[in-house]
Design an enzyme around this catalytic site. Structure first.
Site: not given
Length: 425
Positions: A173, A313, A324, A345, A350, A411
């Protein structure tokens, strides 16, 4: 006589063209309008019958017509993620108004990000092989070129005759953000004058949804798709799958000025780190996120107090949102309570490997319009988050924005932060 080589002065890099295909608009203008209104792109999946899947909704791109950008024969050779890349890059090149006949094509390149690439091509070919052809090995001659992640950079370079640096970035991502930072560095360190960069993704199919469902990463709020992506809400239960792409045209400042280009923003700096912790979970204390933001600020020659807005994010997962915010509080200290935070998002879903490009556009929107796009779908406060933080819940907020920071984490523990700022002479 000993010759002393002085370090090269980094060149300034600006954004001169934009393009977008998103779940909330198939042009930049449509995307920006939806951001300001807090519109969700989530709805029941139409791409396939999702009745047997745990998650039956996603943020699909709507009413997309590849034939606006490709002829019918050519479009069949492209996976959907490459069609999105073509559309976004065509829009951005037209927006930038660059006449490549007047440019040194060896000083113009493409760096494009995608986390998954041609997953539709893979699924289609395997389905045909196992269900239609039996043991006969019949595959399309375009199977490989529809599937490979680097093909978007290749297609764009061939369309515009760009013979400079050309490759793909793959960091889950964080892929598109990595692409933008790499493109920025190629120009900054005098390896190119023009770079086409961004990312695209198209993973809303049986394989994509089934795989992420198996990981328990997706929201299963099937009774209310439009409110399912709810970053920082106490009842968040996973992210909503999105798709699409976005493109930025980057240029060296003097090159842009000499041709009279409009300038949307300046790329100030970027950082990249790894969590080195877990294949899917973020570091619980956000150590990688903290370091990447510090690195980006140092790279840009800015202090935490210079930042006005962070496009986080913020995927709407129980663990990711917390880690975060912990990192932001350590990096920004008391200033964290004076800046705006939001997760777009909540509207787009996403976009995986394309997220960084679409969210860089949201940062440019904030700078251009002096308006912070909201984090929609906030219903219940989560006591794990400091109530003094401004998450820009549910409505856009007007404020002065000179510097915006965009975070993307992938990831595998990949982290990337990008800093954009208002262009000033």
């Amino acid at each position: 006589m000993l010759k002393i080589l002085l370090p090269m002065k980094p060149r300034r890099v600006v954004v001169t063209g934009l393009g977008a295909v998103t779940p909330i608009g198939n042009t930049v203008a449509e995307y920006w309008d939806s951001l300001s209104q807090g519109i969700s792109g989530a709805a029941a999946i139409t791409r396939f019958n999702a009745e047997k899947f745990k998650t039956k909704f996603a943020c699909e791109v709507k009413n997309f017509d590849p034939l606006l950008y490709l002829d019918k024969k050519e479009a069949r050779k492209y996976d959907l993620f490459a069609q999105f890349a073509t559309a976004a890059s065509d829009q951005a090149m037209a927006d930038a108004g660059i006449d490549m006949e007047k440019e040194n094509r060896y000083r113009a390149g493409v760096i494009w990000g995608s986390g998954i690439g041609g997953i539709n091509a893979i699924q289609e070919e395997l389905r045909a092989y196992f269900l239609e052809y039996g043991s006969t090995p019949r595959f399309s001659p375009f199977f490989i070129t529809r599937m490979i992640i680097d093909i978007c950079a290749g297609h764009i370079s061939m369309k515009y005759g760009l013979r400079g640096p050309n490759f793909a970035t793959v960091s889950a991502c964080a892929s598109a953000s990595n692409a933008i930072v790499d493109a920025f560095n190629y120009i900054r360190w005098n390896k190119a004058d023009i770079m086409v960069t961004g990312g695209s993704e198209a993973s809303i199919n049986e394989c994509g949804m089934g795989g992420f469902n198996a990981m328990k990463a997706l929201s299963e709020r099937n009774d209310s798709p439009q409110t399912a992506s709810r970053p920082f809400d106490k009842d968040r239960d996973g992210f909503v799958m999105g798709e699409g792409g976005a493109c930025l045209i980057l240029e060296e400042l003097e090159h842009a000025l000499n041709r009279g280009a409009k300038i949307y923003a300046e790329i100030a700096g970027g950082g990249m780190t790894a969590d080195a912790y877990h294949i899917t979970a973020p570091h619980p204390e956000g150590l990688g996120a903290e370091t990447v933001m510090r690195n980006a600020l140092e790279d840009a020659g800015l202090t935490p107090q210079d930042v006005d807005y962070i496009n986080v994010h913020g995927t709407s997962t129980p663990l990711g949102d917390i880690s975060e915010i912990l990192a932001i509080q350590r990096v920004f200290g008391e200033h964290a309570y004076r800046l705006n935070i939001s997760s777009t998002k909540s509207m787009t879903g996403h976009l995986l490997g394309a997220a960084g490009a679409v969210e860089a556009l949201a940062c440019i929107y904030a700078i251009q319009h002096q308006n912070i796009p909201p984090t929609i779908n906030h219903f219940t406060d989560d006591e794990q988050f400091d109530p003094r933080l401004n998450f820009t819940f549910n409505q856009a907020q007007a404020r002065k924005v000179d510097v915006a920071l965009s975070n993307t984490f992938g990831f595998g523990g990949h982290n990337c932060s990008l800093i954009l700022k208002r262009y000033q002479v």
